[in-house]
Design a protein around this motif. Structure first.
Motif, PDB file in Angstrom:
ATOM      1  N   ARG A  66       0.805  -1.223   0.000  1.00 51.68           N
ATOM      2  CA  ARG A  66       0.000   0.000   0.000  1.00 51.68           C
ATOM      3  C   ARG A  66       0.837   1.272   0.000  1.00 51.68           C
ATOM      4  O   ARG A  66       0.576   2.175  -0.816  1.00 51.68           O
ATOM      5  CB  ARG A  66      -0.951  -0.022   1.194  1.00 51.68           C
ATOM      6  CG  ARG A  66      -1.761   1.270   1.326  1.00 51.68           C
ATOM      7  CD  ARG A  66      -2.775   1.198   2.441  1.00 51.68           C
ATOM      8  NE  ARG A  66      -3.437   2.492   2.645  1.00 51.68           N
ATOM      9  CZ  ARG A  66      -4.422   2.712   3.518  1.00 51.68           C
ATOM     10  NH1 ARG A  66      -4.850   1.693   4.276  1.00 51.68           N
ATOM     11  NH2 ARG A  66      -4.959   3.910   3.635  1.00 51.68           N
ATOM     12  N   PRO A  67       1.873   1.385   0.871  1.00 49.70           N
ATOM     13  CA  PRO A  67       2.642   2.648   0.849  1.00 49.70           C
ATOM     14  C   PRO A  67       3.295   2.919  -0.498  1.00 49.70           C
ATOM     15  O   PRO A  67       3.290   4.066  -0.977  1.00 49.70           O
ATOM     16  CB  PRO A  67       3.693   2.436   1.950  1.00 49.70           C
ATOM     17  CG  PRO A  67       3.139   1.376   2.829  1.00 49.70           C
ATOM     18  CD  PRO A  67       2.356   0.478   1.925  1.00 49.70           C
ATOM     19  N   GLU A  68       3.849   1.873  -1.125  1.00 49.50           N
ATOM     20  CA  GLU A  68       4.534   2.059  -2.407  1.00 49.50           C
ATOM     21  C   GLU A  68       3.551   2.393  -3.525  1.00 49.50           C
ATOM     22  O   GLU A  68       3.836   3.230  -4.395  1.00 49.50           O
ATOM     23  CB  GLU A  68       5.323   0.803  -2.762  1.00 49.50           C
ATOM     24  CG  GLU A  68       6.502   0.504  -1.854  1.00 49.50           C
ATOM     25  CD  GLU A  68       6.090  -0.218  -0.586  1.00 49.50           C
ATOM     26  OE1 GLU A  68       6.929  -0.350   0.327  1.00 49.50           O
ATOM     27  OE2 GLU A  68       4.920  -0.674  -0.512  1.00 49.50           O
ATOM     28  N   ILE A  69       2.392   1.751  -3.532  1.00 51.65           N
ATOM     29  CA  ILE A  69       1.404   2.016  -4.590  1.00 51.65           C
ATOM     30  C   ILE A  69       0.837   3.423  -4.443  1.00 51.65           C
ATOM     31  O   ILE A  69       0.647   4.149  -5.429  1.00 51.65           O
ATOM     32  CB  ILE A  69       0.288   0.956  -4.556  1.00 51.65           C
ATOM     33  CG1 ILE A  69       0.870  -0.422  -4.872  1.00 51.65           C
ATOM     34  CG2 ILE A  69      -0.810   1.312  -5.559  1.00 51.65           C
ATOM     35  CD1 ILE A  69      -0.128  -1.555  -4.723  1.00 51.65           C
ATOM     36  N   GLU A  70       0.568   3.830  -3.208  1.00 54.59           N
ATOM     37  CA  GLU A  70       0.083   5.192  -2.992  1.00 54.59           C
ATOM     38  C   GLU A  70       1.140   6.214  -3.406  1.00 54.59           C
ATOM     39  O   GLU A  70       0.805   7.262  -3.993  1.00 54.59           O
ATOM     40  CB  GLU A  70      -0.315   5.378  -1.531  1.00 54.59           C
ATOM     41  CG  GLU A  70      -1.576   4.625  -1.140  1.00 54.59           C
ATOM     42  CD  GLU A  70      -1.963   4.833   0.313  1.00 54.59           C
ATOM     43  OE1 GLU A  70      -3.158   4.684   0.638  1.00 54.59           O
ATOM     44  OE2 GLU A  70      -1.057   5.156   1.119  1.00 54.59           O
ATOM     45  N   ALA A  71       2.404   5.905  -3.113  1.00 56.18           N
ATOM     46  CA  ALA A  71       3.476   6.820  -3.528  1.00 56.18           C
ATOM     47  C   ALA A  71       3.579   6.867  -5.046  1.00 56.18           C
ATOM     48  O   ALA A  71       3.828   7.941  -5.632  1.00 56.18           O
ATOM     49  CB  ALA A  71       4.806   6.372  -2.920  1.00 56.18           C
ATOM     50  N   LEU A  72       3.380   5.721  -5.709  1.00 57.47           N
ATOM     51  CA  LEU A  72       3.403   5.685  -7.176  1.00 57.47           C
ATOM     52  C   LEU A  72       2.294   6.560  -7.750  1.00 57.47           C
ATOM     53  O   LEU A  72       2.520   7.352  -8.679  1.00 57.47           O
ATOM     54  CB  LEU A  72       3.241   4.230  -7.650  1.00 57.47           C
ATOM     55  CG  LEU A  72       3.178   3.989  -9.159  1.00 57.47           C
ATOM     56  CD1 LEU A  72       4.483   4.387  -9.835  1.00 57.47           C
ATOM     57  CD2 LEU A  72       2.865   2.509  -9.443  1.00 57.47           C
ATOM     58  N   ALA A  73       1.088   6.434  -7.189  1.00 63.84           N
ATOM     59  CA  ALA A  73      -0.033   7.252  -7.665  1.00 63.84           C
ATOM     60  C   ALA A  73       0.219   8.733  -7.396  1.00 63.84           C
ATOM     61  O   ALA A  73      -0.100   9.592  -8.238  1.00 63.84           O
ATOM     62  CB  ALA A  73      -1.323   6.790  -6.991  1.00 63.84           C
ATOM     63  N   ASP A  74       0.777   9.052  -6.229  1.00 65.97           N
ATOM     64  CA  ASP A  74       1.075  10.459  -5.915  1.00 65.97           C
ATOM     65  C   ASP A  74       2.109  11.029  -6.881  1.00 65.97           C
ATOM     66  O   ASP A  74       2.013  12.196  -7.304  1.00 65.97           O
ATOM     67  CB  ASP A  74       1.587  10.575  -4.479  1.00 65.97           C
ATOM     68  CG  ASP A  74       0.489  10.363  -3.443  1.00 65.97           C
ATOM     69  OD1 ASP A  74      -0.698  10.429  -3.827  1.00 65.97           O
ATOM     70  OD2 ASP A  74       0.824  10.111  -2.272  1.00 65.97           O
ATOM     71  N   THR A  75       3.111  10.221  -7.229  1.00 70.20           N
ATOM     72  CA  THR A  75       4.137  10.685  -8.179  1.00 70.20           C
ATOM     73  C   THR A  75       3.521  10.982  -9.534  1.00 70.20           C
ATOM     74  O   THR A  75       3.855  11.988 -10.184  1.00 70.20           O
ATOM     75  CB  THR A  75       5.245   9.624  -8.318  1.00 70.20           C
ATOM     76  OG1 THR A  75       5.854   9.412  -7.038  1.00 70.20           O
ATOM     77  CG2 THR A  75       6.296  10.074  -9.314  1.00 70.20           C
TER      78      THR A  75
END
Length: 552
Positions: free
Chosen positions: A358-367
């Protein structure tokens, strides 16, 4: 570009004084130059000193300041150059006693305003240049491509000296080739530069035409790219990385991994060279990659366009043109998808794979969302679509909150039809460098493999839309061709995904939230790229932006 038909006076007032560059004493001792009357060069018996080479490059800087922004590979188009600083100067050996041409390997630090699209900010990029310098009278034939000529120094001890991009000089590029192919397995050191070959000289002996590489003229590839490719006797091709930085370039890293794994879906890696960067010990920069040349292979982009253009072949005479014509490339797209999956599977076996939570996917979407906002500042036409496109990225973040996980691995990173070649043995992928605009660390970061799939889907849209750029707005066939082109693109997108899944990789269409987010991110990148480099092509990605926003 500088006018090469007359001498130009240059002054040092237009540039800032750089820090003294790093110059290899051993390389300087090996370089050979000859004297001339109007612009004396040191002879082989009077090897150039550090100060000689520094002075020569200093005299060339004002010309380089004008020439660099016009180069296809220069990343800072449209932004003022504040300063050019020679970071390293290395004379390359290999000249004959009678040779009157100097070959310098340069690393140039270029500082510009408006870096990363932010007004008032400054940033520095490092570029590689092979600088040729010859004493030549005005009007004397140069046998150098006009686009390669940087200019003629006017005034001072180097008055009249012609300087040019030596990548276009076959005699000088062969000096580089000899360094790449003539060494042992442990490599050859020339000052801060190190030349390596896969298996040493013995690893090159089986190359078709290897014995002719040093004799046949080289040529520079004509395809648009962010680097420069030099072809030797249709047997080997050397890619010069123009914008460089510390660390292993993904193109070398992935090509080596696939070559060592025995993959036939990439050109065999033969040799490469790298350089220590100024400023003390650190990771060397990858500067060049020599691979087997795919003689007789068809460029994937041109191959696809050949089939797209058949949609104009008297469609009115065909009772069902959409059925008969729009599937004319689908079989190739299926095979291309299969080959892409085979490469992904091989990379997953050869290099580490990770899982994004979840943290990595959310960071990917934020990027992705931040890239969209930054792009809208550069291309205001994106602004009306920001809200729906942000919904696409929020859907990706929401999938992680619902427990979704993504596998991430090393991927191509900038896949499109122009990065593929159709050979007699199937499809081969090229240029694993990744998107040039991204940092080296970002390009080497494991990503969902579907990112490459989304990029290729965008390329099919490009090929189809390119047909309409060849038809006038008032052509009566245009509406019908537009419909046929849209169907052609969709059929090839579907065929590519089917071929990808048939190779045993995960079906890209199984997670449409991820696929749509990655395709949107790619389209946003394309909008900025086209606005800066090919404004006439901007409507192609903008059409995709409108379609994706409507489906959000």
């Amino acid at each position: 570009m500088s006018d090469t038909s007359r001498s130009r006076s240059v002054t040092a007032q237009s540039i800032s004084q750089p820090v003294p560059p790093s110059i290899s004493q051993s390389a300087a001792a090996a370089a050979s130059q000859a004297a001339c009357h109007s612009a004396p060069l040191p002879t082989p018996r009077t090897h150039p000193s550090d100060s000689d080479l520094t002075a020569l490059v200093q005299d060339a800087l004002p010309l380089l300041r004008e020439w660099l922004p016009g180069q296809r590979w220069f990343a800072g188009k449209g932004r003022p150059i504040e300063r050019i600083t020679p970071a390293a100067i290395t004379p390359l050996p290999g000249a004959s006693p009678a040779d009157e041409v100097l070959l310098l390997h340069l690393l140039l630090e270029v500082e510009q305003r408006g870096h990363d699209g932010v007004d008032g900010s400054t940033g520095t990029d490092l570029y590689q240049l092979l600088l040729g310098a010859r004493a030549q009278q005005p009007g004397e034939p140069a046998n150098i491509a006009r686009a390669a000529v940087i200019g003629r120094i006017g005034g001072g001890p180097h008055d009249g000296l012609l300087i040019y991009d030596a990548a276009h000089d076959g005699a000088l590029t062969h000096r580089l080739l000899r360094l790449l192919t003539g060494g042992e397995a442990q490599g050859t050191q020339v000052g801060p530069l190190r030349f390596n070959s896969l298996g040493g000289r013995s690893g090159l002996d089986g190359l078709d035409g290897f014995d002719r590489l040093g004799r046949e003229p080289s040529r520079v590839g004509t395809a648009e790219q962010s680097n420069t490719s030099i072809v030797f006797d249709d047997s080997a091709i050397l890619k010069l990385f123009r914008r460089v930085g510390p660390g292993l370039n993904p193109d070398l890293e992935l090509s080596l991994a696939l070559s060592r794994a025995g993959s036939t879906r990439v050109p065999a890696t033969l040799a490469w060279y790298e350089g220590e960067l100024p400023g003390g010990p650190g990771q060397p920069a990858t500067l060049g990659l020599l691979q087997r040349y795919l003689h007789g292979a068809r460029d994937g982009w041109e191959f696809a366009l050949t089939h797209v253009r058949r949609l104009r072949a008297e469609p009115a005479r065909r009772p069902h043109p959409a059925d008969q014509l729009t599937g004319n490339f689908s079989a190739e797209s299926f095979l291309l998808g299969r080959s892409t999956a085979e490469i992904h599977l091989a990379l997953a076996r050869a290099l580490p794979v990770t899982v994004l939570g979840r943290p990595e996917i959310e960071a990917l979407a934020d990027t992705m969302a931040m890239r969209l906002d930054a792009a809208a500042l550069v291309v205001p036409a994106l602004a009306p679509y920001r809200a729906p496109l942000h919904r696409i990225f929020r859907a990706l973040a929401a999938s992680a909150r619902d427990g979704g996980r993504l596998h991430a691995q090393r991927i191509h990173g900038d896949l499109h039809l122009g990065q593929s070649m159709r050979t007699g043995r199937g499809w081969v992928l090229l240029d694993f460098e990744g998107e040039p605009a991204k940092s080296l660390a970002e390009r080497r970061r494991p990503q969902p493999a579907v990112r490459d799939v989304a990029a290729m889907l965008r390329s099919f849209d490009y090929a189809a839309a390119h047909l309409l750029t060849e038809v006038s707005a008032d052509d009566p066939q245009r509406p019908q061709l537009a419909r046929l082109a849209a169907v052609w693109a969709q059929r090839n997108r579907e065929a590519f995904c089917a071929g990808y899944a048939a190779a045993g990789a995960d079906d890209p269409t199984a997670d449409l939230v991820l696929l749509h987010a990655l395709e949107t991110d790619k389209a946003v990148y394309e909008v900025v790229y086209e606005a800066r480099n090919r404004p006439d092509w901007l409507p192609i990605p903008m059409t995709a932006i409108a379609r994706l926003a409507q489906s959000a």
